[in-house]
Design an enzyme around this catalytic site. Structure first.
Site, short mmCIF file in Angstrom:
data_model
loop_
_atom_site.label_atom_id
_atom_site.label_comp_id
_atom_site.label_asym_id
_atom_site.label_seq_id
_atom_site.Cartn_x
_atom_site.Cartn_y
_atom_site.Cartn_z
N SER A 1 -7.28 6.46 -5.68
CA SER A 1 -6.25 6.54 -6.72
C SER A 1 -5.54 7.87 -6.53
O SER A 1 -6.16 8.92 -6.67
CB SER A 1 -6.90 6.46 -8.10
OG SER A 1 -5.92 6.62 -9.09
N ARG A 2 -4.25 7.82 -6.19
CA ARG A 2 -3.55 9.05 -5.81
C ARG A 2 -3.13 9.90 -7.01
O ARG A 2 -2.95 11.10 -6.86
CB ARG A 2 -2.34 8.71 -4.95
CG ARG A 2 -2.74 8.24 -3.56
CD ARG A 2 -1.54 8.15 -2.63
NE ARG A 2 -1.06 6.79 -2.49
CZ ARG A 2 -1.58 5.89 -1.66
NH1 ARG A 2 -2.60 6.22 -0.89
NH2 ARG A 2 -1.08 4.68 -1.59
N VAL A 3 -2.94 9.30 -8.17
CA VAL A 3 -2.50 10.10 -9.33
C VAL A 3 -3.43 9.96 -10.54
O VAL A 3 -3.29 10.69 -11.51
CB VAL A 3 -1.05 9.74 -9.76
CG1 VAL A 3 -0.07 10.02 -8.67
CG2 VAL A 3 -0.96 8.29 -10.20
N ILE B 1 0.85 -1.20 0.00
CA ILE B 1 0.00 0.00 0.00
C ILE B 1 0.88 1.25 0.00
O ILE B 1 0.61 2.23 -0.70
CB ILE B 1 -0.96 0.00 1.21
CG1 ILE B 1 -2.10 -1.02 0.98
CG2 ILE B 1 -1.56 1.39 1.46
CD1 ILE B 1 -2.97 -1.27 2.21
N ASP C 1 0.49 3.70 -5.87
CA ASP C 1 -0.15 5.02 -6.01
C ASP C 1 -1.64 4.94 -5.75
O ASP C 1 -2.42 5.69 -6.34
CB ASP C 1 0.07 5.57 -7.42
CG ASP C 1 1.53 5.57 -7.81
OD1 ASP C 1 2.34 6.05 -7.02
OD2 ASP C 1 1.86 5.08 -8.90
#
Length: 513
Positions: free
Chosen positions: A375-377, A346, A350
């Site tokens: 979803s970080r990006v 984790i 990303d």
């Protein structure tokens, strides 16, 4: 017959003159112990970390432990017939696998040897399984989408090209199904796919290959297999071999998608190797470098810039960026995401798609928990129309979850709360999707538009599925050009909004479901 001594001596002199002595220097050692696929070798003074060691019977081992007076190595392949006293040699090479377009449509083992019975591989050369990930300067930000074909994922947890998105959940929650559908959805996208199966049953892998073939996706996919019956060394190395095959496309300005199914089994195989090599165990008996095991693998998934591609191809490919998108899978025990390997992966990736047993058993499939999935990006990579329409979906589901918890205790609810609960239930129902039925961007956009603009308000909950099926059949029949335009551009403006509104108004006025 009389022998002439002069002739014999002349003949011997000629033979001596013609004799050519070739001296060959090689580093040779002796096996001193064999245990569960790990051998200890004495006498390999110049052996390197990760070097291939040649064993009797045309097999190899990989040197992992370099000690003062011995070398610890893992055997790649059968080891039952190896015994103490056997001679082994250093090769001076590290492990390499075949790469190239000829591997597409094939099923290979960890070492790149074909196991599908379709004859020899047509490859473009060999690539080292261990490679250093591209540096910061060589990368480019993620801004193009990878469409999985799932409404729930593409709207709320979008994935971009070059991203690492973890799929995590208990056994039997649909993790592999989600990954396989993502591969099937790339048939016409130009993205090459690599599916790495680690520690799975051969029958399961055979089923996956058959499904990919049925849906026309195998021709675009390389399947790398290390079954449960194979040695721990091959299971540990399989993801790196698959990654090397994916990097071939990334470094030539193309896009690739790799699925590691699953990294939990790879970590277990590595733990087995480490314990047999007498390395000190740590938390959950994993070795201290288990984080590095996964970080060095997942960092190789990246979007590289045009300068990197141009330099790598020596100017043959110009103005193109390449990407390798990774979807690692991790299996949890009883939903425990705070275990050692899940927390490691984790923190490396990303974002994560968390699949829940309770949702799966309740018939919500894909069983995505939108609360802790993120979803970080990927947001930067979403198409304009999906970004515009998906915002309200996440909010509606968050409000629904909060109100659903309170509504269990409250007997009478006001109209506004009742409407929100009703809307949340319908959105949840709308996000359900069958396996092997990925949807295009245009189809997803239309369905999300219907939910966002209140077109589901007068549709019964039990009829949401048939409403969606009838709507998609209607637009495919009567409004194909608009769907094509949305699929190609992904744009959103007042004109497209007006057309979508017109489609839904006419559908509700004239059609039945």
């Amino acid at each position: 017959m009389q022998l002439n001594s002069t002739e014999i001596s002349e003949l011997i002199k000629q033979r001596i003159a013609q004799f050519n002595v070739v001296s060959e220097a090689h580093n040779e050692g002796t096996i001193v112990s064999v245990s569960d696929g790990v051998i200890r070798i004495h006498g390999l003074a110049d052996c390197m970390q990760g070097e291939m060691i040649s064993l009797p019977g045309n097999r190899y081992a990989i040197a992992l432990n370099l000690e003062r007076d011995s070398v610890g190595a893992v055997v790649m392949g059968p080891y039952a017939d190896l015994a103490e006293g056997m001679k082994v040699k250093c090769t001076g090479r590290i492990l390499e696998v075949p790469v190239g377009r000829g591997l597409l449509g094939r099923v290979v083992n960890t070492l790149g040897a074909p196991i599908d019975g379709k004859g020899p591989l047509d490859h473009d050369g060999f690539s080292a399984v261990e490679a250093i990930a591209p540096g910061v300067i060589e990368r480019q930000s993620v801004d193009q989408p990878v469409q999985t074909g799932y409404k729930a994922v593409d709207s709320m947890i979008p994935i971009g090209r070059g991203q690492r998105e973890l799929i995590i959940g208990d056994r039997q929650t649909g993790k592999t199904a989600l990954a396989i559908d993502a591969i099937i959805n790339q048939r016409d996208s130009g993205i090459k796919c690599i599916y790495v199966a680690i520690g799975q049953k051969a029958s399961t892998i055979s089923n996956v290959v058959r499904k990919l073939e049925e849906h026309g996706a195998l021709a675009n996919t390389i399947v790398v297999v290390a079954t449960a019956s194979e040695s721990a060394a091959l299971q540990y190395l399989a993801p790196y071999a698959g990654c090397a095959m994916g990097e071939y496309f990334r470094d030539r300005g193309e896009d690739a998608l790799i699925i590691y199914d699953d990294l939990s089994k790879q970590a277990v195989a590595y733990r087995q190797i480490s314990l047999l090599l007498r390395r000190p165990p740590g938390r959950e008996a994993f070795p201290g470098d288990v984080f590095y095991l996964h970080s060095r693998l997942l960092e190789r998934a990246a979007r590289v810039n045009a300068e990197y591609v141009e330099a790598f191809t020596k100017g043959e490919v110009k103005g193109k960026t390449g990407s390798l998108t990774a979807l690692p899978i991790i299996e949890t025990q009883a939903g425990d995401v705070s275990a050692f390997v899940p927390t490691n992966v984790i923190s490396i990736t990303d974002g994560q798609i968390f699949l829940e047993t309770n949702l799966f058993n309740a018939g919500i499939r894909p069983a995505v928990n939108p609360g802790i999935s993120v979803s970080r990006v990927g947001g930067a990579a979403q198409t304009k129309i999906m970004k515009k329409l998906s915002g309200g979906i996440r909010t509606a589901l968050a409000q629904y979850r909060e109100l659903a918890a309170f509504s269990q205790f409250a007997s009478d609810l006001d109209d506004a709360t009742r409407k929100q609960l009703d809307h949340g239930q319908k959105v949840t129902e709308l996000l359900k999707q069958k396996q092997y039925a990925p949807m295009s961007v245009a189809q997803q956009s239309l369905v999300l538009f219907a939910a966002e603009r209140g077109y589901l308000a007068d549709v019964e909950l039990s009829k949401i599925g048939s409403f969606e099926a009838a709507l998609l059949a209607y637009v495919d029949r009567d409004h194909a050009p608009l769907m094509q335009e949305i699929n190609q551009t992904g744009g959103y403006n007042d004109e497209i909004e007006g057309k979508l509104k017109g489609i839904l108004d006419s559908f509700k006025a004239t059609q039945s479901w």
